[in-house]
Design a protein around this motif. Structure first.
Motif, mmCIF file in Angstrom:
data_model
loop_
_atom_site.group_PDB
_atom_site.id
_atom_site.type_symbol
_atom_site.label_atom_id
_atom_site.label_comp_id
_atom_site.label_asym_id
_atom_site.label_seq_id
_atom_site.Cartn_x
_atom_site.Cartn_y
_atom_site.Cartn_z
ATOM 1 N N UNK A 46 63.255 10.367 -11.259
ATOM 2 C CA UNK A 46 64.043 11.548 -10.711
ATOM 3 C C UNK A 46 63.339 12.464 -10.691
ATOM 4 N N UNK A 47 62.667 12.767 -10.262
ATOM 5 C CA UNK A 47 61.845 13.939 -9.933
ATOM 6 C C UNK A 47 61.601 14.203 -8.895
ATOM 7 N N UNK A 48 61.958 15.471 -7.369
ATOM 8 C CA UNK A 48 62.106 16.003 -6.561
ATOM 9 C C UNK A 48 60.687 15.986 -5.810
ATOM 10 N N UNK A 49 60.416 15.453 -4.835
ATOM 11 C CA UNK A 49 59.460 15.040 -3.980
ATOM 12 C C UNK A 49 58.275 16.213 -4.467
ATOM 13 N N UNK A 50 58.534 17.629 -4.684
ATOM 14 C CA UNK A 50 57.982 18.398 -4.448
ATOM 15 C C UNK A 50 57.020 18.018 -6.043
ATOM 16 N N UNK A 51 58.394 17.076 -7.253
ATOM 17 C CA UNK A 51 57.077 17.382 -8.394
ATOM 18 C C UNK A 51 56.809 15.866 -8.302
ATOM 19 N N UNK A 52 56.585 15.174 -7.677
ATOM 20 C CA UNK A 52 56.062 13.878 -7.437
ATOM 21 C C UNK A 52 54.136 14.540 -6.977
ATOM 22 N N UNK A 53 54.278 15.363 -5.306
ATOM 23 C CA UNK A 53 53.682 15.644 -5.058
ATOM 24 C C UNK A 53 52.944 16.435 -5.992
ATOM 25 N N UNK A 54 53.110 17.248 -7.315
ATOM 26 C CA UNK A 54 52.198 18.189 -7.720
ATOM 27 C C UNK A 54 51.549 17.321 -9.083
ATOM 28 N N UNK A 55 52.719 16.303 -9.339
ATOM 29 C CA UNK A 55 51.866 15.065 -9.580
ATOM 30 C C UNK A 55 50.552 14.338 -9.353
ATOM 31 N N UNK A 56 50.776 14.168 -8.516
ATOM 32 C CA UNK A 56 49.201 13.495 -7.571
ATOM 33 C C UNK A 56 49.645 12.749 -6.373
ATOM 34 N N UNK A 57 50.329 13.053 -6.103
ATOM 35 C CA UNK A 57 50.939 11.656 -4.768
ATOM 36 C C UNK A 57 50.668 12.215 -3.634
ATOM 37 N N UNK A 58 49.896 11.952 -2.453
ATOM 38 C CA UNK A 58 49.829 12.577 -1.181
ATOM 39 C C UNK A 58 50.622 11.798 -0.599
ATOM 40 N N UNK A 59 51.380 12.153 0.617
ATOM 41 C CA UNK A 59 51.965 11.197 1.591
ATOM 42 C C UNK A 59 52.197 11.912 2.947
ATOM 43 N N UNK A 60 51.928 10.799 3.645
ATOM 44 C CA UNK A 60 51.620 10.877 4.874
ATOM 45 C C UNK A 60 52.140 9.359 5.935
ATOM 46 N N UNK A 61 53.630 10.437 6.376
ATOM 47 C CA UNK A 61 54.539 9.582 6.432
ATOM 48 C C UNK A 61 54.029 9.335 8.296
ATOM 49 N N UNK A 62 54.939 8.042 8.242
ATOM 50 C CA UNK A 62 55.225 7.388 9.781
ATOM 51 C C UNK A 62 55.342 8.789 11.177
ATOM 52 N N UNK A 63 54.973 8.604 11.923
ATOM 53 C CA UNK A 63 55.438 9.629 12.603
ATOM 54 C C UNK A 63 54.776 10.793 12.527
ATOM 55 N N UNK A 64 53.638 10.642 11.420
ATOM 56 C CA UNK A 64 52.781 11.929 11.175
ATOM 57 C C UNK A 64 52.755 12.933 11.048
ATOM 58 N N UNK A 65 54.577 13.885 11.633
ATOM 59 C CA UNK A 65 55.046 14.375 10.644
ATOM 60 C C UNK A 65 54.062 15.807 10.839
ATOM 61 N N UNK A 66 53.141 16.302 11.811
ATOM 62 C CA UNK A 66 52.876 17.554 11.224
ATOM 63 C C UNK A 66 53.180 18.972 11.741
ATOM 64 N N UNK A 67 53.389 20.675 11.299
ATOM 65 C CA UNK A 67 54.079 21.005 11.885
ATOM 66 C C UNK A 67 53.321 21.631 13.384
ATOM 67 N N UNK A 68 54.416 21.081 14.570
ATOM 68 C CA UNK A 68 53.999 21.617 15.814
ATOM 69 C C UNK A 68 52.798 22.734 16.040
ATOM 70 N N UNK A 69 53.682 23.306 15.467
ATOM 71 C CA UNK A 69 53.909 25.133 15.724
ATOM 72 C C UNK A 69 53.025 25.893 15.276
ATOM 73 N N UNK A 70 52.840 25.457 13.687
ATOM 74 C CA UNK A 70 51.532 26.144 13.078
ATOM 75 C C UNK A 70 50.157 25.400 12.972
ATOM 76 N N UNK A 71 48.922 26.113 13.463
ATOM 77 C CA UNK A 71 47.642 25.511 13.093
ATOM 78 C C UNK A 71 47.678 24.427 12.708
ATOM 79 N N UNK A 72 46.310 24.376 13.064
ATOM 80 C CA UNK A 72 45.936 23.376 12.344
ATOM 81 C C UNK A 72 45.228 24.034 10.709
ATOM 82 N N UNK A 73 44.810 24.967 10.639
ATOM 83 C CA UNK A 73 44.703 25.514 9.083
ATOM 84 C C UNK A 73 45.568 25.533 8.746
ATOM 85 N N UNK A 74 46.959 26.481 9.016
ATOM 86 C CA UNK A 74 47.955 26.288 8.747
ATOM 87 C C UNK A 74 48.799 25.573 8.271
ATOM 88 N N UNK A 75 48.176 24.038 8.790
ATOM 89 C CA UNK A 75 49.073 23.416 8.562
ATOM 90 C C UNK A 75 48.195 22.510 6.762
#
Length: 237
Positions: A72-101
């Motif tokens: 029942x935890x939201x995604x941000x809580x799961x991420x902070x618990x130690x689950x990293x996610x690399x989605x299909x299609x990558x979904x990087x932030x295109x307008x941000x720089x590599x460093x900002x991503x």
């Protein structure tokens, strides 16, 4: 690899609207394992990943991570618990720089340790070379490297990768497999991989699960997951 179970999924159901896609999925990942989930298109693999990370609601069943139920935890809580996610299609932030991503990935790092950018750049040196370049101008393979690096910055215990080979040239796929194996050996981070690329599966996974119609229909041990013909028959349409 230890014998401690990191992720335990029991009778998991999930879906879209009135449609139930996952039909009682059972699987587990031990600490340090590299596990593949394979199967034909449309069997529920991406739905599984989105449910594990919290982007889709669990209808019934349990998701336990590190011995704690996170269903029942939201995604941000799961991420902070130690689950990293690399989605299909990558979904990087295109307008941000590599460093900002990469800075975005720091949000998931709650250990108190400084993010290890040098380790990320050691695995993916092009990200350091082009740190000021906007992510949207990168090639598909470079964006995939960035998506993996962004997850690495959070220092996850488990990385969920959804079709990392999609739209990427074979040479980059080999680099990704090599880097994931090195990352696993160096940090002990486990990997749960949804994939249809035969070469990536047999070169990376320690064992695997076969999905069919929203259920786990078979398990593949270390020998079977490296048998190209046996894996191929579960991928063929």
């Amino acid at each position: 690899m230890t014998e401690t179970t990191l992720l335990e999924v029991s009778q998991l159901t999930s879906g879209y609207g009135k449609e139930t896609v996952l039909q009682g999925v059972d699987l587990h990942v031990k600490q340090g394992e590299l596990v593949a989930v394979i199967g034909r298109n449309g069997v529920g693999k991406s739905t599984l990943m989105r449910t594990l990370v919290g982007l889709m609601k669990t209808r019934s069943g349990k998701i336990q991570f590190g011995g704690t139920e996170v269903s029942d935890l939201p995604p941000d809580r799961r991420a902070r618990a130690g689950i990293g996610y690399i989605p299909q299609g990558r979904e990087v932030f295109p307008e941000l720089t590599i460093r900002e991503n990469l800075l975005v990935g720091e949000v998931a790092n709650v250990d108190g340790d400084a993010p290890d950018y040098e380790r990320v750049y050691r695995f993916f040196p092009i990200l350091k070379e082009r740190s000021r370049q906007r992510a949207g101008t990168l090639s598909g393979g470079q964006q995939q490297q960035l998506a993996i690096a962004r997850a690495m910055i959070g220092n996850p215990a488990l990385m969920l990768l959804d079709e990392p080979s999609e739209g990427i040239q074979p040479s980059i796929i080999k680099d990704i497999a090599r880097n994931l194996r090195s990352l696993n050996a160096e940090t002990g981070a486990a990997v749960l991989l949804v994939e249809q690329n035969l070469d990536l599966i047999v070169s990376l996974a320690d064992r695997g699960y076969v999905m069919e119609k929203g259920r786990i229909k078979a398990t593949l041990g270390p020998k079977a997951i490296r048998d190209r013909e046996q894996v191929r028959k579960h991928l063929t349409i």
